[in-house]
Design an enzyme around this catalytic site. Structure first.
Site, PDB file in Angstrom:
ATOM      1  N   TYR A 142       9.565  13.336  66.269  1.00  0.00           N
ATOM      2  CA  TYR A 142       9.650  14.664  65.652  1.00  0.00           C
ATOM      3  C   TYR A 142      10.997  14.858  64.953  1.00  0.00           C
ATOM      4  CZ  TYR A 142       5.497  16.918  67.664  1.00  0.00           C
ATOM      5  OH  TYR A 142       4.212  17.303  67.973  1.00  0.00           O
ATOM      6  N   LYS A 191       4.362   3.677  75.780  1.00  0.00           N
ATOM      7  CA  LYS A 191       3.575   2.613  75.139  1.00  0.00           C
ATOM      8  C   LYS A 191       4.463   1.365  75.153  1.00  0.00           C
ATOM      9  CE  LYS A 191      -0.097   1.135  72.919  1.00  0.00           C
ATOM     10  NZ  LYS A 191      -1.439   1.046  73.511  1.00  0.00           N
ATOM     11  N   ASP A 251      -2.272  19.143  75.300  1.00  0.00           N
ATOM     12  CA  ASP A 251      -3.499  19.772  74.792  1.00  0.00           C
ATOM     13  C   ASP A 251      -4.707  19.273  75.580  1.00  0.00           C
ATOM     14  OD1 ASP A 251      -2.089  21.095  72.739  1.00  0.00           O
ATOM     15  OD2 ASP A 251      -3.739  20.772  71.317  1.00  0.00           O
TER      16      ASP A 251
HETATM   17  C1  IPM Z   1       3.102  22.420  70.304  1.00  0.00           C
HETATM   18  C2  IPM Z   1       2.671  22.487  68.866  1.00  0.00           C
HETATM   19  C3  IPM Z   1       3.868  22.140  67.998  1.00  0.00           C
HETATM   20  C4  IPM Z   1       4.308  20.742  68.351  1.00  0.00           C
HETATM   21  C5  IPM Z   1       3.623  22.277  66.485  1.00  0.00           C
HETATM   22  C6  IPM Z   1       3.087  23.630  66.118  1.00  0.00           C
HETATM   23  C7  IPM Z   1       4.873  21.958  65.706  1.00  0.00           C
HETATM   24  O1  IPM Z   1       1.586  21.656  68.645  1.00  0.00           O
HETATM   25  O2  IPM Z   1       4.031  23.164  70.678  1.00  0.00           O
HETATM   26  O3  IPM Z   1       2.496  21.668  71.050  1.00  0.00           O
HETATM   27  O4  IPM Z   1       3.745  19.764  67.837  1.00  0.00           O
HETATM   28  O5  IPM Z   1       5.229  20.604  69.149  1.00  0.00           O
HETATM   29 MG    MG Z   2       0.786  20.775  70.396  1.00  0.00          MG
END
Ligand code: IPM
Ligand code: MG
Length: 356
Positions: A142, A191, A251
């Site tokens: 990121y 990984k 998620d």
């Molecule tokens: C999260 C979201 C964010 C991330 C996005 C919106 C930048 O998906 O907080 O999980 O990828 O960190």
């Molecule tokens: Mg996310």
């Protein structure tokens, strides 16, 4: 005590779920004799519209001048066509970096009352699920170098995954400390069969493990972890992983608890400072209709009380209130079964306030 909270409602359903959360905080404050001062700030699409940038300096200053930050959600269709570096989501990444929020805690708890909202077979989740994903939040792909270049196959783009030992060590410590307070079981996800950065990750986690002899440590590859999480989720207690793997696994973990509308999160800096937000996004398709589930944001406020303000009893009070209204049958549209009465965002807030 008095606490000053920077409040960033953001976009989409953000403002409505935050509104209910502030009512809940006030109710807890009233009950236990605390006062919360809210300082509103803009970030995300609404900041682009009003200030021309997704994360104005003023917002960063307000956050730095507060004891904690509460955030709704950012983003929406309206801003989806902007170039990558101007999208509302940049505001989140900017806040994480500026505020040093390297540790992201995402608990995935399956409330008994919602057991049938879980898409897995009942026998797989029998007895409940209680997992915490500890996601590294200010490093990795990121925030690594990114750019474009030319190759034989045409123009290319790249994002670098890089981790320093110190970055891995500090997130590993957070995860081990968390494991010590829970089931003393930690799964580190990487990984390492392919990535150099993962081999460093695994080595540093093993070093930190020496200080926590009571914690049982497992190392899983990300592909296997993703599979195990739906095959046998009960084997997990605390999961620690990199920024991008944590994004994906959290998620996945959220979905097996029934609804992403239930999951809170805490993003912590060194010390007690933190930013608290629901795991879900801004859900522009249902914004402003009083149907969004405010529980994830309300539960995030409970995490704020616990982790930043050290108010464990007050945090329990909010969590118990949520549990009680669920037990009493309160269901927003995302968690209601066919034929069940559906509560709106405000009504859900009312019920939780009453339960407090
Ligand atoms: C999260 C979201 C964010 C991330 C996005 C919106 C930048 O998906 O907080 O999980 O990828 O960190
Ligand atoms: Mg996310």
């Amino acid at each position: 005590m008095n606490y000053r909270i920077a409040v960033i409602p953001g976009d989409g359903i953000g403002p409505e779920v935050v509104e209910q959360t502030l009512r809940v905080l006030d109710a807890v404050g009233g009950k236990y004799g605390h006062s919360f001062e809210y300082v509103k700030a803009l970030a995300g699409g609404c900041a682009i519209d009003e200030k021309g940038e997704c994360l104005p300096q003023e917002t960063i200053d307000i956050c730095k001048g507060s004891d904690a930050v509460l955030l709704g959600a950012v983003g929406g269709w309206k801003w989806d066509t902007l170039p990558g570096d101007q999208r509302p989501e940049r505001a989140l990444l900017g806040l994480r970096k500026e505020l040093g929020l390297f540790a992201n805690l995402r608990p995935a708890l399956l409330f008994d009352e919602l057991a049938d909202a879980c898409p897995l077979k009942p026998e797989i989740v029998e007895g409940g699920l209680d997992i915490v994903v500890v996601r590294e939040l200010t490093g990795g792909i990121y925030f690594g170098e990114k750019g474009t270049t030319d190759t034989d196959l045409g123009p290319a783009a790249y994002d670098v995954e890089q981790y320093a030992e110190g970055e891995v060590r500090r997130i590993a410590k957070v995860a081990f400390d968390m494991a010590m307070k829970r089931g003393k079981k930690l799964t580190s996800v990487d990984k390492a069969n392919v990535l150099e950065s993962s081999r460093l990750w695994r080595r540093v986690v093993a070093e930190v493990a020496e200080d926590y002899p009571e914690v049982e440590v497992n190392n899983f590859y990300i592909d296997n972890a993703a599979m195990q999480l739906v095959r046998n989720p009960k084997q997990f207690d605390v999961i620690v992983t990199s920024n991008i793997f944590g994004d994906i696994l959290s998620d996945e973990a959220s979905m097996i608890t029934g609804s992403i509308g239930m999951l809170p999160s805490a993003s912590l800096a060194e010390g007690n400072f933190g930013m608290y937000e629901p795991v879900h996004g801004s859900a522009p398709d249902i914004a402003g209709q009083n149907i969004a589930n405010p529980m994830a944001t309300i539960l995030s406020a409970a995490m704020m009380l616990r982790y930043t303000f050290g108010l464990g009893e007050e945090a329990d009070c909010i969590e118990n209130a949520v549990r009680k209204v669920l037990a009493d049958g309160c269901r927003t549209a995302d968690i209601a079964r066919e034929g069940e009465k559906v509560s709106g965002t405000r009504e859900t807030g009312d019920l939780i306030v009453q339960a407090i």
